[in-house]
Write a protein that holds these residues in place. Structure first.
Motif, PDB file in Angstrom:
ATOM      1  N   ARG A  21      43.092  40.602  39.546  1.00 21.31           N
ATOM      2  CA  ARG A  21      42.569  39.277  39.916  1.00 21.31           C
ATOM      3  C   ARG A  21      42.130  38.538  39.603  1.00 21.31           C
ATOM      4  N   PRO A  22      41.696  37.078  39.129  1.00 22.67           N
ATOM      5  CA  PRO A  22      40.802  36.540  38.947  1.00 22.67           C
ATOM      6  C   PRO A  22      39.209  36.671  39.864  1.00 22.67           C
ATOM      7  N   LEU A  32      37.315  37.848  51.574  1.00 23.43           N
ATOM      8  CA  LEU A  32      38.644  38.871  50.387  1.00 23.43           C
ATOM      9  C   LEU A  32      39.647  38.904  50.659  1.00 23.43           C
ATOM     10  N   PRO A  33      40.460  38.546  49.067  1.00 21.62           N
ATOM     11  CA  PRO A  33      41.702  38.373  49.031  1.00 21.62           C
ATOM     12  C   PRO A  33      42.177  39.773  49.683  1.00 21.62           C
TER      13      PRO A  33
END
Length: 85
Positions: A21-22, A32-33
Motif C-alpha cells: 500500500r502507498p 484509513l483504507p
C-alpha cells in the motif's frame, strides 16, 4: 458470522502477491483504507453468491462492495488477479 470466505491457508497464499500500500499523506491523511483481507472477502462473496457489488453486506464482509470492486480493479491493474487463476 457465516462460513469464513477467506480461510487462513488461502490468505497466506494470496497475501504475498498483493502490492504494498502507498504511504499515507502526513497532512490530510484521510480515512484509513479497508483491510486487504476484507476486500478479498468481498470479492469472494460476489463470486460465490453471484450478486452485484452493491449487494455485498458490509457488516458481514468487513468492507463495502464498492471498496471490494476498487481493490479488484487495482489488483488486476497490478497483475495480481491473473496469478490467482
Amino acid at each position: 458470522m457465516t462460513v469464513e470466505l477467506v480461510p487462513d491457508d488461502l490468505w497466506e497464499r494470496v497475501a504475498p502477491l498483493l502490492p504494498a500500500r502507498p504511504p499515507r499523506r502526513r497532512r490530510y491523511p484521510g480515512r484509513l483504507p479497508a483491510d486487504d483481507r476484507a476486500a478479498l472477502r468481498g470479492i469472494v462473496y460476489v463470486l460465490c453468491k453471484s450478486v452485484s457489488w452493491r449487494d455485498v453486506p458490509a457488516e458481514q464482509v468487513g468492507c463495502s462492495g464498492v471498496t471490494a470492486w476498487r481493490r479488484l480493479r487495482d489488483w488486476t491493474e497490478a497483475g495480481v488477479w491473473p496469478q490467482l487463476h
